[in-house]
Design a protein around this motif. Structure first.
Motif, mmCIF file in Angstrom:
data_model
loop_
_atom_site.group_PDB
_atom_site.id
_atom_site.type_symbol
_atom_site.label_atom_id
_atom_site.label_comp_id
_atom_site.label_asym_id
_atom_site.label_seq_id
_atom_site.Cartn_x
_atom_site.Cartn_y
_atom_site.Cartn_z
ATOM 1 N N UNK A 85 -7.562 41.017 4.438
ATOM 2 C CA UNK A 85 -8.348 40.362 3.698
ATOM 3 C C UNK A 85 -8.839 39.278 4.632
ATOM 4 N N UNK A 86 -7.881 38.690 5.481
ATOM 5 C CA UNK A 86 -8.223 37.485 6.246
ATOM 6 C C UNK A 86 -7.511 35.992 5.793
ATOM 7 N N UNK A 87 -6.510 36.017 4.880
ATOM 8 C CA UNK A 87 -6.036 35.053 4.446
ATOM 9 C C UNK A 87 -5.064 34.349 5.323
ATOM 10 N N UNK A 88 -5.217 33.087 5.794
ATOM 11 C CA UNK A 88 -4.389 32.405 6.694
ATOM 12 C C UNK A 88 -2.940 32.221 6.376
ATOM 13 N N UNK A 89 -2.215 32.010 7.233
ATOM 14 C CA UNK A 89 -0.872 31.674 7.013
ATOM 15 C C UNK A 89 -0.572 30.191 6.219
ATOM 16 N N UNK A 90 -1.428 29.441 6.584
ATOM 17 C CA UNK A 90 -1.240 27.856 5.841
ATOM 18 C C UNK A 90 -1.652 28.101 4.486
ATOM 19 N N UNK A 91 -2.525 28.878 4.075
ATOM 20 C CA UNK A 91 -2.955 28.888 2.650
ATOM 21 C C UNK A 91 -1.857 29.139 1.880
ATOM 22 N N UNK A 92 -0.792 30.156 2.212
ATOM 23 C CA UNK A 92 0.585 30.128 1.286
ATOM 24 C C UNK A 92 1.334 29.385 1.737
ATOM 25 N N UNK A 93 1.839 29.188 3.100
ATOM 26 C CA UNK A 93 2.965 28.470 3.550
ATOM 27 C C UNK A 93 2.096 27.149 3.728
ATOM 28 N N UNK A 94 1.841 26.103 3.074
ATOM 29 C CA UNK A 94 0.963 25.032 3.422
ATOM 30 C C UNK A 94 1.661 23.832 3.651
ATOM 31 N N UNK A 95 2.867 23.840 3.807
ATOM 32 C CA UNK A 95 3.582 22.644 4.586
ATOM 33 C C UNK A 95 4.242 23.127 5.898
ATOM 34 N N UNK A 96 3.917 24.165 6.525
ATOM 35 C CA UNK A 96 4.557 24.375 7.730
ATOM 36 C C UNK A 96 4.104 23.585 8.858
ATOM 37 N N UNK A 111 10.393 22.507 5.801
ATOM 38 C CA UNK A 111 10.300 23.886 5.147
ATOM 39 C C UNK A 111 8.746 24.212 5.178
ATOM 40 N N UNK A 112 8.612 25.639 5.345
ATOM 41 C CA UNK A 112 7.096 26.283 5.493
ATOM 42 C C UNK A 112 6.490 26.044 4.181
ATOM 43 N N UNK A 113 7.489 26.150 2.793
ATOM 44 C CA UNK A 113 6.763 26.181 1.754
ATOM 45 C C UNK A 113 6.618 27.597 1.450
ATOM 46 N N UNK A 114 6.604 28.040 0.177
ATOM 47 C CA UNK A 114 6.387 29.458 -0.482
ATOM 48 C C UNK A 114 5.257 29.252 -1.559
ATOM 49 N N UNK A 115 4.270 30.355 -1.784
ATOM 50 C CA UNK A 115 3.137 30.266 -2.417
ATOM 51 C C UNK A 115 3.594 30.032 -3.821
ATOM 52 N N UNK A 116 2.988 29.313 -4.526
ATOM 53 C CA UNK A 116 3.166 28.874 -6.071
ATOM 54 C C UNK A 116 2.329 30.033 -6.816
ATOM 55 N N UNK A 117 2.614 29.977 -8.153
ATOM 56 C CA UNK A 117 1.795 30.964 -8.897
ATOM 57 C C UNK A 117 0.210 30.280 -8.986
ATOM 58 N N UNK A 118 -0.021 28.970 -8.952
ATOM 59 C CA UNK A 118 -1.417 28.552 -8.815
ATOM 60 C C UNK A 118 -1.840 29.233 -7.512
#
Length: 216
Positions: free
Chosen positions: A62-73, A78-85
């Motif tokens: 799809x081309x989704x970048x890592x920072x979209x889900x792990x947005x605090x890395x 902490x790198x952060x994990x994706x929320x439901x939103x």
């Protein structure tokens, strides 16, 4: 005076000493090999997730970048994990009725976080800061491997102290080659000010092999 020991007692005693020494040596050697084995460090293993997220599909497909889900890395420890939103940005329209996404819909409805399972969890006595490593040019795949090619995220390195020290002794920015890295780097802010910068030298003492760098 009667003999207390039979003629073969000396030989048996010597063999017993040799056997005991071999057992001790074998135990030490076995332990040394065991703690360096892939099985001990769970290399190649994945973790059961509440939602079977496919990294290869989302990143390479799809081309989704890592920072979209792990947005605090880029900035936090902490790198952060994706929320439901975060997930519902797409999945409110795509596969919205799929049974496999029921945990996602439940999480959003109840306002509770998705309980993702960590694959690369470090011991509590180890301090690791994602932002420092990212801003210093260390690529994600250096530690996590080619996640963009994995259906399930698997541990590819031990992340042991000796493994980390091998990099800290020769710290150099790594080349960005994977699709996930190219996407991620595109989202790291450029031209950061000194206030925003998270360079290793600004945060940690030198040299990087000092115990206090990772153990607080």
């Amino acid at each position: 005076m009667a003999q207390l020991f039979r003629p073969g007692a000396t030989t048996a005693f010597r063999l017993g000493i040799i056997a005991a020494a071999l057992v001790v040596f074998g135990s030490l050697a076995g332990g040394y090999i065991f703690v360096r084995s892939d099985w001990f460090w769970r290399i190649g293993e994945s973790a059961v997730q509440p939602i079977p997220f496919a990294h290869d599909l989302h990143v390479s497909g799809v081309g989704i970048d890592c920072a979209f889900c792990h947005n605090t890395a880029e900035r936090n420890a902490q790198a952060g994990m994706p929320t439901a939103q975060t997930c519902l940005t797409c999945h409110s329209q795509i596969l919205q009725g799929a049974t496999v996404l029921e945990p996602l819909r439940t999480s959003n409805a109840l306002g509770q976080p998705i309980r993702w399972s960590s694959v690369h969890r470090l011991p509590s006595f180890v301090y690791f800061h994602h932002g420092v490593h990212v801003s210093s040019g260390i690529s994600c795949e250096t530690c996590h491997g080619r996640v963009d090619q994995m259906r399930q995220t698997k541990k590819v390195h031990s992340l042991s102290m000796s493994w980390c020290l091998s990099c800290h002794r020769n710290s150099q920015p790594t080349a960005t080659t994977s699709a996930s890295e190219q996407l991620f780097r595109a989202n790291v802010p450029s031209g950061s000010t000194a206030k925003d910068s998270l360079r290793v030298g600004d945060v940690f003492a030198n040299p990087l092999t000092d115990c206090s760098v990772c153990h607080r």
